[in-house]
Design a protein around this motif. Structure first.
Motif, mmCIF file in Angstrom:
data_model
loop_
_atom_site.group_PDB
_atom_site.id
_atom_site.type_symbol
_atom_site.label_atom_id
_atom_site.label_comp_id
_atom_site.label_asym_id
_atom_site.label_seq_id
_atom_site.Cartn_x
_atom_site.Cartn_y
_atom_site.Cartn_z
ATOM 1 N N GLU A 153 0.790 -1.229 0.000
ATOM 2 C CA GLU A 153 0.000 0.000 0.000
ATOM 3 C C GLU A 153 0.823 1.281 0.000
ATOM 4 N N PRO A 154 1.625 1.463 -1.071
ATOM 5 C CA PRO A 154 2.371 2.724 -1.179
ATOM 6 C C PRO A 154 1.404 3.885 -1.474
ATOM 7 N N ASP A 155 1.845 5.119 -1.189
ATOM 8 C CA ASP A 155 0.994 6.279 -1.472
ATOM 9 C C ASP A 155 1.186 6.771 -2.893
ATOM 10 N N LEU A 156 2.344 6.419 -3.468
ATOM 11 C CA LEU A 156 2.664 6.883 -4.814
ATOM 12 C C LEU A 156 3.235 5.705 -5.581
ATOM 13 N N LEU A 157 2.792 5.535 -6.832
ATOM 14 C CA LEU A 157 3.305 4.445 -7.659
ATOM 15 C C LEU A 157 4.001 5.038 -8.888
ATOM 16 N N ILE A 158 5.290 4.735 -9.036
ATOM 17 C CA ILE A 158 6.031 5.165 -10.216
ATOM 18 C C ILE A 158 6.095 3.978 -11.157
ATOM 19 N N MET A 159 5.827 4.184 -12.438
ATOM 20 C CA MET A 159 5.901 3.072 -13.384
ATOM 21 C C MET A 159 6.735 3.492 -14.591
ATOM 22 N N ASP A 160 7.742 2.665 -14.912
ATOM 23 C CA ASP A 160 8.569 2.969 -16.074
ATOM 24 C C ASP A 160 8.207 2.022 -17.214
ATOM 25 N N GLU A 161 7.427 2.504 -18.156
ATOM 26 C CA GLU A 161 6.954 1.705 -19.294
ATOM 27 C C GLU A 161 6.421 0.337 -18.868
ATOM 28 N N PRO A 162 5.389 0.317 -18.040
ATOM 29 C CA PRO A 162 4.898 -0.969 -17.528
ATOM 30 C C PRO A 162 4.229 -1.822 -18.591
ATOM 31 N N GLN A 183 -4.174 5.255 -5.511
ATOM 32 C CA GLN A 183 -2.887 5.923 -5.356
ATOM 33 C C GLN A 183 -2.622 6.991 -6.417
ATOM 34 N N GLN A 184 -1.692 7.861 -6.072
ATOM 35 C CA GLN A 184 -1.139 8.788 -7.055
ATOM 36 C C GLN A 184 -0.181 7.984 -7.957
ATOM 37 N N VAL A 185 -0.191 8.297 -9.265
ATOM 38 C CA VAL A 185 0.623 7.523 -10.206
ATOM 39 C C VAL A 185 1.461 8.444 -11.082
ATOM 40 N N VAL A 186 2.739 8.092 -11.255
ATOM 41 C CA VAL A 186 3.572 8.742 -12.269
ATOM 42 C C VAL A 186 3.984 7.653 -13.245
ATOM 43 N N MET A 187 3.563 7.750 -14.500
ATOM 44 C CA MET A 187 3.851 6.689 -15.460
ATOM 45 C C MET A 187 4.643 7.198 -16.661
ATOM 46 N N VAL A 188 5.809 6.564 -16.885
ATOM 47 C CA VAL A 188 6.565 6.818 -18.101
ATOM 48 C C VAL A 188 6.022 5.872 -19.158
ATOM 49 N N THR A 189 5.740 6.364 -20.368
ATOM 50 C CA THR A 189 5.202 5.459 -21.380
ATOM 51 C C THR A 189 5.471 5.947 -22.795
ATOM 52 N N HIS A 190 5.515 4.966 -23.723
ATOM 53 C CA HIS A 190 5.558 5.311 -25.146
ATOM 54 C C HIS A 190 4.180 5.090 -25.770
ATOM 55 N N ASP A 191 3.237 4.588 -24.958
ATOM 56 C CA ASP A 191 1.922 4.271 -25.493
ATOM 57 C C ASP A 191 0.991 5.466 -25.277
ATOM 58 N N LEU A 192 0.839 6.275 -26.326
ATOM 59 C CA LEU A 192 0.088 7.530 -26.188
ATOM 60 C C LEU A 192 -1.399 7.279 -25.938
ATOM 61 N N ASP A 193 -1.872 6.045 -26.244
ATOM 62 C CA ASP A 193 -3.281 5.724 -26.001
ATOM 63 C C ASP A 193 -3.617 5.649 -24.513
ATOM 64 N N LEU A 194 -2.583 5.514 -23.691
ATOM 65 C CA LEU A 194 -2.850 5.358 -22.260
ATOM 66 C C LEU A 194 -3.089 6.691 -21.560
ATOM 67 N N LEU A 195 -2.841 7.797 -22.273
ATOM 68 C CA LEU A 195 -2.757 9.082 -21.585
ATOM 69 C C LEU A 195 -4.097 9.760 -21.330
ATOM 70 N N ALA A 196 -5.160 9.284 -22.021
ATOM 71 C CA ALA A 196 -6.418 10.023 -22.041
ATOM 72 C C ALA A 196 -6.883 10.510 -20.665
ATOM 73 N N ASP A 197 -6.868 9.605 -19.654
ATOM 74 C CA ASP A 197 -7.422 10.072 -18.378
ATOM 75 C C ASP A 197 -6.353 10.572 -17.404
ATOM 76 N N PHE A 198 -5.220 10.994 -17.938
ATOM 77 C CA PHE A 198 -4.192 11.571 -17.064
ATOM 78 C C PHE A 198 -4.459 13.058 -16.837
ATOM 79 N N ASP A 199 -3.997 13.550 -15.686
ATOM 80 C CA ASP A 199 -4.239 14.961 -15.367
ATOM 81 C C ASP A 199 -3.173 15.851 -15.972
ATOM 82 N N ARG A 200 -1.973 15.295 -16.104
ATOM 83 C CA ARG A 200 -0.864 16.147 -16.487
ATOM 84 C C ARG A 200 0.178 15.306 -17.209
#
Ligand code: ATP
Ligand code: MG
Lengths: 230, 200
Positions: A153-162, A183-200
């Motif tokens: 149960e981390p408060d923040l999840l970082i993901m590098d191209e999951p 949780q709050q999420v920071v995601m690195v990605t090359h998949d632009l389709d995943l971004l739609a519901d991101f805040d920033r």
């Protein structure tokens, strides 16, 4: 959590050019994405957020804790999901890997086992509890990696191209799972389709943060930057 | 496959025996093995071990799989002993080795890795050698077990990649990518351990 990055630059030893160059940014949105060309410094940036990389100049603070001084304290609250599940599954079997993160909590064996069973059921892995982790499919391995990280149960999840190594269906599954996380999420990605519901969305290019905004705008900027039309 | 001998869930008597007891029996069997002298004793030992497999309800395929990595060593050793000491002696030596390997395999097939590791942790708690924390010893053991399957997988991949590019396998062309790959994996796993809070 408040991610506060002040005048950060990073140079790997023996390299002339910085891989992160003069970055200052404050992030406290729930869904933050990072996109950019290969080698632009995204992974280095992500690894700075839990103190795996300490910048050579400047400071990174997570909820007021300095990554260079409070690394292990920060990592207890910040989960990190890597691209390749094989290198983050550290125990021989599925159940043991999930249990791994709980071992230092001083829980009894029964408490740990119950929590592990719960978690495996949530991720649809209950049938594989006693199986060797390396025999799972790629998508199941990434699910296991996530289950093992999130059980603490981390408060923040970082993901590098999951999702880079996953097929369309597993990508969708991981994306849905992530969007349902509290949780709050920071995601690195090359998949632009995943971004739609991101805040920033942050766009990196040649070690610099070159754009920072909502998804549609950031994607348009990134496409133009890469010389690729939508 | 190289990684045959991993825990197989079940609830036979053997599965339910405490891990420490099973390990002690294995150690005792290893010690007693030097006392085995005749083909009859060897056959009895083999029979007992195989009976264990029946009790644990392990399919015959798993028995064969556990011997496969050793097949050539066993054959070569058997032939060598037969030429020098004669067939009965060769049977005793090879039979005892096979029985021990099968017994060790039976223990790992019917015991969770974590339970085996716990036994070692408990023992090292008594010994506390080198000032190491028993938990770290347990972690190291689990990691080593995990590393075996990772390296085996890596070796498969390197071999396939070379065959795909039409290379026959020279030791150097095999060792270099394997070592580089293993070191990179080790690095990544170090990061993953740190990321999961095991860096102190
Ligand atoms: N441990 C390291 N030592 C030296 N140089 C490194 C190291 N890790 C990364 N680099 C270099 O830093 C630069 C940025 O790497 P980084 O992995 O952060 O990029 P990235 O944006 O994640 O790229 P990709 O999209 O390919 O994953 C690259 O030129 C890379 O070669
Ligand atoms: Mg990267």
């Amino acid at each position: 959590m408040l991610i506060d990055i002040n005048d950060v630059s990073h140079r790997y030893p023996g390299r002339a050019k910085p891989v992160v160059d003069d970055l200052s940014v404050r992030l406290d949105e729930r869904r933050i994405a990072v996109i950019g060309a290969n080698g632009s410094g995204k992974s280095t940036f992500a690894r700075m957020l839990n103190g795996l990389v300490i910048p050579s100049v400047g400071s990174v603070n997570i909820d007021g804790l300095h990554t260079s001084r409070h690394g292990s304290q920060i990592r207890k609250k910040v989960g990190f999901c890597f691209t390749d599940p094989d290198s983050q599954i550290v125990m021989p079997t599925v159940a043991e890997d999930v249990a791994f993160g709980l071992r230092r909590r001083g829980w009894s064996k029964a408490e740990i086992a119950a929590r592990v069973d719960d978690q495996l059921a949530t991720y649809g892995l209950e049938r594989h509890a006693e199986h060797a982790a390396h025999l799972l499919s790629g998508g199941q391995k990434q699910l296991l990696a996530l289950a093992s990280i999130l059980v603490t149960e981390p408060d923040l999840l970082i993901m590098d191209e999951p999702t880079t190594l996953l097929d369309l269906r597993n990508t969708r599954m991981v994306a849905d799972l992530v969007s349902g996380l509290p949780q709050q999420v920071v995601m690195v990605t090359h998949d632009l389709d995943l971004l739609a519901d991101f805040d920033r969305v942050l766009v990196f290019d040649q070690a610099r943060l070159v754009h920072d905004g909502p998804p549609a705008e950031a994607v348009a900027f990134y496409r133009a930057l890469m010389g690729v039309d939508a | 496959m190289m990684h045959a001998s991993l825990y197989r869930p079940g609830n036979s008597v053997l599965h339910r025996l405490p891990a420490g007891l099973k390990l002690s029996v294995l150690l005792a069997a290893g010690g007693c093995s030097i006392l085995v002298r005749t083909p009859t004793q060897t056959t009895t030992a083999l029979g007992c071990v195989l009976l264990g497999y029946v009790v644990a309800r392990v399919p015959a395929r798993a028995v064969l799989q556990s011997l496969r990595p050793l097949l050539w060593v066993i054959l070569a050793l058997g032939l060598f002993q037969a030429l020098i000491m004669g067939w009965p002696r060769a049977f005793v030596i090879v039979g005892v080795i096979v029985a021990l390997v099968l017994l060790a395999n039976l223990v790992t097939l019917t015991t969770r890795t974590s339970d085996l590791v716990d036994v070692v942790v408990r023992l090292s708690r008594r010994v506390r050698f080198l000032g190491m924390r028993p938990e770290s010893i347990g972690l190291m053991l689990s990691l080593a077990i995990r590393a075996v399957s990772l390296v085996a997988e890596l070796a498969d991949r390197v071999r396939e990649a070379q065959q795909a590019r039409g290379h026959t396998i020279s030791p150097r062309a095999f060792a270099v990518p394997l070592i580089v790959g293993a070191l990179r994996r080790a690095d990544e796993i170090g990061d993953a351990l740190a990321a999961r809070g095991y860096d102190d």
